[in-house]
Motif scaffolding. Structure first.
Motif, PDB file in Angstrom:
ATOM      1  N   ALA A 231      66.814  41.178  44.035  1.00 13.51           N
ATOM      2  CA  ALA A 231      65.793  40.655  44.703  1.00 13.51           C
ATOM      3  C   ALA A 231      66.179  40.197  46.300  1.00 13.51           C
ATOM      4  CB  ALA A 231      65.156  39.463  44.146  1.00 13.51           C
ATOM      5  N   SER A 232      65.112  40.181  47.142  1.00 14.57           N
ATOM      6  CA  SER A 232      65.302  39.416  48.521  1.00 14.57           C
ATOM      7  C   SER A 232      65.428  38.014  48.398  1.00 14.57           C
ATOM      8  CB  SER A 232      64.308  39.965  49.564  1.00 14.57           C
ATOM      9  OG  SER A 232      63.186  39.350  49.159  1.00 14.57           O
ATOM     10  N   GLN A 233      65.985  37.328  49.341  1.00 22.95           N
ATOM     11  CA  GLN A 233      66.042  35.886  49.272  1.00 22.95           C
ATOM     12  C   GLN A 233      64.750  35.375  49.418  1.00 22.95           C
ATOM     13  OE1 GLN A 233      69.080  34.499  48.757  1.00 22.95           O
ATOM     14  NE2 GLN A 233      67.772  32.613  48.133  1.00 22.95           N
TER      15      GLN A 233
ATOM     16  N   ASP B 109      63.266  32.789  46.716  1.00 18.18           N
ATOM     17  CA  ASP B 109      62.552  31.410  47.021  1.00 18.18           C
ATOM     18  C   ASP B 109      61.175  31.162  46.458  1.00 18.18           C
ATOM     19  OD1 ASP B 109      64.802  30.751  48.654  1.00 18.18           O
ATOM     20  OD2 ASP B 109      63.818  31.452  50.609  1.00 18.18           O
ATOM     21  N   THR B 110      60.394  32.237  46.440  1.00 18.01           N
ATOM     22  CA  THR B 110      59.130  32.168  46.067  1.00 18.01           C
ATOM     23  C   THR B 110      59.158  31.973  44.515  1.00 18.01           C
ATOM     24  OG1 THR B 110      58.321  33.539  47.913  1.00 18.01           O
ATOM     25  CG2 THR B 110      56.769  33.367  45.901  1.00 18.01           C
ATOM     26  N   TYR B 111      60.059  32.637  43.830  1.00 18.31           N
ATOM     27  CA  TYR B 111      59.853  32.577  42.295  1.00 18.31           C
ATOM     28  C   TYR B 111      60.439  31.310  42.022  1.00 18.31           C
ATOM     29  CZ  TYR B 111      61.926  33.616  37.655  1.00 18.31           C
ATOM     30  OH  TYR B 111      62.023  33.627  36.223  1.00 18.31           O
ATOM     31  N   MET B 112      61.671  30.780  42.539  1.00 21.75           N
ATOM     32  CA  MET B 112      61.926  29.360  42.307  1.00 21.75           C
ATOM     33  C   MET B 112      61.004  28.397  42.596  1.00 21.75           C
ATOM     34  SD  MET B 112      65.017  29.839  40.640  1.00 21.75           S
ATOM     35  CE  MET B 112      65.664  28.174  40.906  1.00 21.75           C
ATOM     36  N   SER B 113      60.183  28.514  43.622  1.00 19.51           N
ATOM     37  CA  SER B 113      59.200  27.540  43.730  1.00 19.51           C
ATOM     38  C   SER B 113      58.096  27.540  42.529  1.00 19.51           C
ATOM     39  CB  SER B 113      58.503  27.832  45.065  1.00 19.51           C
ATOM     40  OG  SER B 113      57.399  27.016  45.604  1.00 19.51           O
ATOM     41  N   ALA B 114      57.746  28.646  42.287  1.00 20.19           N
ATOM     42  CA  ALA B 114      56.736  28.763  41.032  1.00 20.19           C
ATOM     43  C   ALA B 114      57.476  28.228  39.990  1.00 20.19           C
ATOM     44  CB  ALA B 114      56.410  30.358  40.806  1.00 20.19           C
TER      45      ALA B 114
ATOM     46  N   PRO C 136      70.597  37.239  45.982  1.00 17.65           N
ATOM     47  CA  PRO C 136      70.265  38.613  45.762  1.00 17.65           C
ATOM     48  C   PRO C 136      71.401  39.253  44.637  1.00 17.65           C
ATOM     49  CG  PRO C 136      69.703  38.113  47.943  1.00 17.65           C
ATOM     50  CD  PRO C 136      70.423  36.987  47.380  1.00 17.65           C
ATOM     51  N   ARG C 137      72.594  38.904  44.696  1.00 22.99           N
ATOM     52  CA  ARG C 137      73.336  39.492  43.885  1.00 22.99           C
ATOM     53  C   ARG C 137      73.448  39.219  42.384  1.00 22.99           C
ATOM     54  NH1 ARG C 137      76.823  36.153  46.721  1.00 22.99           N
ATOM     55  NH2 ARG C 137      78.000  34.559  45.342  1.00 22.99           N
ATOM     56  N   ASN C 138      72.615  38.066  42.418  1.00 23.17           N
ATOM     57  CA  ASN C 138      72.583  37.222  41.044  1.00 23.17           C
ATOM     58  C   ASN C 138      70.912  37.241  40.577  1.00 23.17           C
ATOM     59  OD1 ASN C 138      75.420  36.749  40.778  1.00 23.17           O
ATOM     60  ND2 ASN C 138      74.770  34.879  41.885  1.00 23.17           N
ATOM     61  N   VAL C 139      70.136  37.870  41.144  1.00 22.55           N
ATOM     62  CA  VAL C 139      68.583  37.763  40.837  1.00 22.55           C
ATOM     63  C   VAL C 139      68.120  39.151  41.074  1.00 22.55           C
ATOM     64  CG1 VAL C 139      66.427  37.000  41.257  1.00 22.55           C
ATOM     65  CG2 VAL C 139      68.774  35.544  41.694  1.00 22.55           C
ATOM     66  N   LEU C 140      67.697  39.719  40.061  1.00 19.18           N
ATOM     67  CA  LEU C 140      66.952  41.047  39.961  1.00 19.18           C
ATOM     68  C   LEU C 140      65.618  41.234  40.070  1.00 19.18           C
ATOM     69  CD1 LEU C 140      69.094  43.013  37.356  1.00 19.18           C
ATOM     70  CD2 LEU C 140      69.354  43.084  39.794  1.00 19.18           C
ATOM     71  N   ALA C 141      64.918  42.263  40.656  1.00 20.43           N
ATOM     72  CA  ALA C 141      63.476  42.305  40.684  1.00 20.43           C
ATOM     73  C   ALA C 141      63.204  43.662  40.121  1.00 20.43           C
ATOM     74  CB  ALA C 141      62.589  42.303  41.894  1.00 20.43           C
ATOM     75  N   ASP C 142      62.081  43.847  38.911  1.00 18.92           N
ATOM     76  CA  ASP C 142      61.798  44.985  38.627  1.00 18.92           C
ATOM     77  C   ASP C 142      60.643  45.894  39.316  1.00 18.92           C
ATOM     78  OD1 ASP C 142      59.637  44.009  37.517  1.00 18.92           O
ATOM     79  OD2 ASP C 142      60.170  44.111  35.694  1.00 18.92           O
ATOM     80  N   THR C 143      60.461  46.977  38.874  1.00 22.19           N
ATOM     81  CA  THR C 143      59.147  47.623  39.638  1.00 22.19           C
ATOM     82  C   THR C 143      58.079  47.135  39.582  1.00 22.19           C
ATOM     83  OG1 THR C 143      58.935  49.064  37.589  1.00 22.19           O
ATOM     84  CG2 THR C 143      60.567  49.785  39.397  1.00 22.19           C
TER      85      THR C 143
ATOM     86  N   GLY D 110      57.704  43.934  40.144  1.00 18.90           N
ATOM     87  CA  GLY D 110      57.958  42.490  40.727  1.00 18.90           C
ATOM     88  C   GLY D 110      58.486  41.268  39.758  1.00 18.90           C
ATOM     89  N   ASP D 111      58.630  41.535  38.519  1.00 14.15           N
ATOM     90  CA  ASP D 111      59.024  40.310  37.690  1.00 14.15           C
ATOM     91  C   ASP D 111      60.580  40.095  38.085  1.00 14.15           C
ATOM     92  OD1 ASP D 111      56.919  40.163  36.172  1.00 14.15           O
ATOM     93  OD2 ASP D 111      57.476  41.840  34.871  1.00 14.15           O
ATOM     94  N   MET D 112      60.830  38.959  38.327  1.00 11.52           N
ATOM     95  CA  MET D 112      62.098  38.493  38.513  1.00 11.52           C
ATOM     96  C   MET D 112      63.216  38.001  37.540  1.00 11.52           C
ATOM     97  SD  MET D 112      61.660  38.413  41.994  1.00 11.52           S
ATOM     98  CE  MET D 112      62.923  37.245  42.702  1.00 11.52           C
ATOM     99  N   TYR D 113      64.386  38.137  37.663  1.00 14.62           N
ATOM    100  CA  TYR D 113      65.638  38.051  36.479  1.00 14.62           C
ATOM    101  C   TYR D 113      66.526  37.493  37.304  1.00 14.62           C
ATOM    102  CZ  TYR D 113      62.488  41.232  34.188  1.00 14.62           C
ATOM    103  OH  TYR D 113      61.372  41.788  33.519  1.00 14.62           O
ATOM    104  N   VAL D 114      66.882  36.069  36.830  1.00 12.12           N
ATOM    105  CA  VAL D 114      68.097  35.258  37.254  1.00 12.12           C
ATOM    106  C   VAL D 114      69.239  35.722  36.080  1.00 12.12           C
ATOM    107  CG1 VAL D 114      69.362  33.302  37.588  1.00 12.12           C
ATOM    108  CG2 VAL D 114      67.052  33.722  38.431  1.00 12.12           C
TER     109      VAL D 114
END
Length: 147
Positions: A91-93, A97-102, A126-133, A135-139
């Motif tokens: 994921a981009s930073q 940032d948006t995900y963590m705020s949510a 970004p090396r520790n957080v993924l985004a799938d196709t 847009g779901d985020m995964y720490v």
């Protein structure tokens, strides 16, 4: 299989995956095995505390204790299982940032560091957080502690 995995059987867990300073990973179908060498964790108890916090804060990437690997009478390395996130990229930073705020976290001065008054989480980069196709985020890896 019991809780003990002799080191010569670790490669049977799956295909070797990306490894870092503290984990060697093995990929098998829908899961990733993480063999933790305890170098950065401060010991087994602190690692398991971190796993509990991770599972509380990021349940969509929860860890399960699978067992322990090592050399008989010389070393013990916890083996954790985490669901494999397919079709994902770092994921981009800005996305992070948006995900963590949510999730109710406020960004702190250090990049990748967030707090919500009860917990502080860092190394959320970004090396520790993924985004799938979708847009779901995964720490998938982060450091954290209860305040």
């Amino acid at each position: 299989m019991g809780m003990w995995i002799p080191m010569d059987e670790v490669f049977d867990l799956g295909e070797p995956g990306p490894s870092g300073n503290e984990n060697d990973t093995y990929v098998s179908g829908t899961i990733i095995y993480k063999v933790n060498n305890l170098l950065n964790s401060g010991g087994i108890v602190k690692l398991l505390d971190k796993v509990l916090l991770h599972n509380l804060l990021f349940p969509n990437t929860a860890y399960i204790l699978h067992g322990f690997a090592g050399y008989d009478k010389r070393s013990v390395m916890p083996v954790l299982i985490q669901r494999r996130i397919r079709n994902a990229q770092p994921a981009s930073q800005i996305m992070i940032d948006t995900y963590m705020s949510a999730l109710g976290f406020t960004k702190e001065n250090d990049e990748g560091r967030y707090s919500n008054g009860a917990y502080v989480v860092w190394d959320v980069v970004p090396r520790n957080v993924l985004a799938d196709t979708d847009g779901d985020m995964y720490v998938v890896d982060a450091e954290m502690k209860k305040l």
